[in-house]
Design an enzyme around this catalytic site. Sequence first.
Site, PDB file in Angstrom:
ATOM      1  N   HIS A 176       0.849  -1.209   0.000  1.00  0.00           N
ATOM      2  CA  HIS A 176       0.000   0.000   0.000  1.00  0.00           C
ATOM      3  C   HIS A 176       0.880   1.253   0.000  1.00  0.00           C
ATOM      4  O   HIS A 176       0.634   2.202  -0.730  1.00  0.00           O
ATOM      5  CB  HIS A 176      -0.877   0.057   1.266  1.00  0.00           C
ATOM      6  CG  HIS A 176      -1.927  -1.000   1.368  1.00  0.00           C
ATOM      7  ND1 HIS A 176      -2.056  -1.791   2.482  1.00  0.00           N
ATOM      8  CD2 HIS A 176      -2.910  -1.383   0.529  1.00  0.00           C
ATOM      9  CE1 HIS A 176      -3.084  -2.615   2.327  1.00  0.00           C
ATOM     10  NE2 HIS A 176      -3.622  -2.398   1.151  1.00  0.00           N
ATOM     11  N   LYS A 222     -15.685  -7.187   5.512  1.00  0.00           N
ATOM     12  CA  LYS A 222     -14.815  -8.138   6.211  1.00  0.00           C
ATOM     13  C   LYS A 222     -14.826  -7.792   7.703  1.00  0.00           C
ATOM     14  O   LYS A 222     -15.107  -6.669   8.062  1.00  0.00           O
ATOM     15  CB  LYS A 222     -13.379  -7.993   5.689  1.00  0.00           C
ATOM     16  CG  LYS A 222     -13.289  -7.861   4.178  1.00  0.00           C
ATOM     17  CD  LYS A 222     -11.916  -7.354   3.755  1.00  0.00           C
ATOM     18  CE  LYS A 222     -11.823  -7.130   2.263  1.00  0.00           C
ATOM     19  NZ  LYS A 222     -10.616  -6.445   1.824  1.00  0.00           N
ATOM     20  N   ARG A 272      -2.235  -6.530  -8.352  1.00  0.00           N
ATOM     21  CA  ARG A 272      -1.135  -7.464  -8.110  1.00  0.00           C
ATOM     22  C   ARG A 272      -1.237  -8.579  -9.141  1.00  0.00           C
ATOM     23  O   ARG A 272      -0.696  -8.477 -10.214  1.00  0.00           O
ATOM     24  CB  ARG A 272      -1.219  -8.034  -6.680  1.00  0.00           C
ATOM     25  CG  ARG A 272      -0.799  -7.033  -5.627  1.00  0.00           C
ATOM     26  CD  ARG A 272      -1.329  -7.384  -4.263  1.00  0.00           C
ATOM     27  NE  ARG A 272      -2.788  -7.258  -4.231  1.00  0.00           N
ATOM     28  CZ  ARG A 272      -3.543  -7.398  -3.166  1.00  0.00           C
ATOM     29  NH1 ARG A 272      -2.996  -7.705  -2.027  1.00  0.00           N
ATOM     30  NH2 ARG A 272      -4.850  -7.241  -3.220  1.00  0.00           N
ATOM     31  N   SER A 298      -2.763  -7.415   3.208  1.00  0.00           N
ATOM     32  CA  SER A 298      -3.053  -7.276   4.644  1.00  0.00           C
ATOM     33  C   SER A 298      -3.312  -8.647   5.255  1.00  0.00           C
ATOM     34  O   SER A 298      -2.866  -8.937   6.370  1.00  0.00           O
ATOM     35  CB  SER A 298      -4.282  -6.389   4.858  1.00  0.00           C
ATOM     36  OG  SER A 298      -4.053  -5.100   4.346  1.00  0.00           O
TER      37      SER A 298
HETATM   38  P1  ADP Z   1      -9.871  -3.335  -0.298  1.00  0.00           P
HETATM   39  O1  ADP Z   1     -10.519  -4.032   0.844  1.00  0.00           O
HETATM   40  O2  ADP Z   1     -10.573  -2.113  -0.756  1.00  0.00           O
HETATM   41  O3  ADP Z   1      -9.428  -4.226  -1.456  1.00  0.00           O
HETATM   42  P2  ADP Z   1      -7.126  -3.168   0.534  1.00  0.00           P
HETATM   43  O4  ADP Z   1      -6.668  -2.352   1.684  1.00  0.00           O
HETATM   44  O5  ADP Z   1      -6.944  -4.641   0.628  1.00  0.00           O
HETATM   45  O6  ADP Z   1      -8.591  -2.706   0.376  1.00  0.00           O
HETATM   46  O7  ADP Z   1      -6.428  -2.671  -0.807  1.00  0.00           O
HETATM   47  C1  ADP Z   1      -6.622  -1.385  -1.323  1.00  0.00           C
HETATM   48  C2  ADP Z   1      -6.085  -1.336  -2.737  1.00  0.00           C
HETATM   49  O8  ADP Z   1      -4.678  -1.562  -2.721  1.00  0.00           O
HETATM   50  C3  ADP Z   1      -6.654  -2.412  -3.693  1.00  0.00           C
HETATM   51  O9  ADP Z   1      -6.780  -1.849  -4.983  1.00  0.00           O
HETATM   52  C4  ADP Z   1      -5.584  -3.471  -3.704  1.00  0.00           C
HETATM   53  O10 ADP Z   1      -5.602  -4.219  -4.915  1.00  0.00           O
HETATM   54  C5  ADP Z   1      -4.342  -2.607  -3.600  1.00  0.00           C
HETATM   55  N1  ADP Z   1      -3.205  -3.331  -3.046  1.00  0.00           N
HETATM   56  C6  ADP Z   1      -3.154  -4.074  -1.927  1.00  0.00           C
HETATM   57  N2  ADP Z   1      -1.934  -4.589  -1.728  1.00  0.00           N
HETATM   58  C7  ADP Z   1      -1.162  -4.164  -2.770  1.00  0.00           C
HETATM   59  C8  ADP Z   1       0.203  -4.382  -3.162  1.00  0.00           C
HETATM   60  N3  ADP Z   1       1.010  -5.151  -2.471  1.00  0.00           N
HETATM   61  N4  ADP Z   1       0.634  -3.751  -4.289  1.00  0.00           N
HETATM   62  C9  ADP Z   1      -0.205  -2.984  -5.023  1.00  0.00           C
HETATM   63  N5  ADP Z   1      -1.496  -2.765  -4.717  1.00  0.00           N
HETATM   64  C10 ADP Z   1      -1.978  -3.338  -3.610  1.00  0.00           C
END
Ligand code: ADP
Length: 161
Positions: free
Chosen positions: A17, A41, A90, A128
Site C-alpha cells: 500500500h 470483512k 497485483r 493485509s
Molecule cells: P480493499 O478491501 O478495498 O481491497 P485493501 O486495503 O486490501 O482494500 O487494498 C486497497 C487497494 O490496494 C486495492 O486496490 C488493492 O488491490 C491494492 N493493493 C493491496 N496490496 C497491494 C500491493 N502489495 N501492491 C499494489 N497494490 C496493492
Amino acid sequence: MNTAIYPGSFDPITLGHLNLIKRASSTFERVIVCVMRNGGKSPLFTPDERLDQVKRVTAKFSNVEVDSYDGLVADYARERGARVVIRGLRALSDYEKECMMALVNKKLNPGLETLFLAADEKYMYHSSSGAKELARFGADLRQWCPWEIIGELEERIRSVR
Ligand code: ADP
C-alpha cells in the site's frame, strides 16, 4: 487541483500500500488516502485505529492527506471534488474484482476515472491478510509492514488468540 483518492480497508497498511501511495504522491498534486469504514470483512483494527496508523505511516508525504468514510467511493470522490481513484493490481486475481468496481464507480459517478497502478515486483505478494497470517505465526514482519505499525499488529494478534 489534480487530486486522486486511494481508498481501501488498510487492515493493516502494508509496504505494498505504502509503495502505491508514494508513487501516487509523485504523480498527483494531492492524494487522499481514504480508510473505508464500511468493509464487509471483519477487521482486526477499528476504522479509527486504521486511520491513525495510515496517518502516522504517511506523515512524511506533504501532499498526502488521510481521511475515512462510511459510504460509497463514488460519493466520496464527488464530495472531495476528485476525478481519479487509484487502485492497485497485483495478480490476475485482482483484475476481475477491480474492473467490476471501476465500472460500478463509473456508473455511479460518470466523471470518475479509476487508474490502476501495477504492483511493484517487490510487493506483488503483499497483502493485509498475508501480513496478519504471518503475524499469527510470529514471522518477522519487517519485509511486510511499515515499522511504525509492526508492534501494534503483533500485539493485536496476540490479544485475539
Ligand atoms: P480493499 O478491501 O478495498 O481491497 P485493501 O486495503 O486490501 O482494500 O487494498 C486497497 C487497494 O490496494 C486495492 O486496490 C488493492 O488491490 C491494492 N493493493 C493491496 N496490496 C497491494 C500491493 N502489495 N501492491 C499494489 N497494490 C496493492
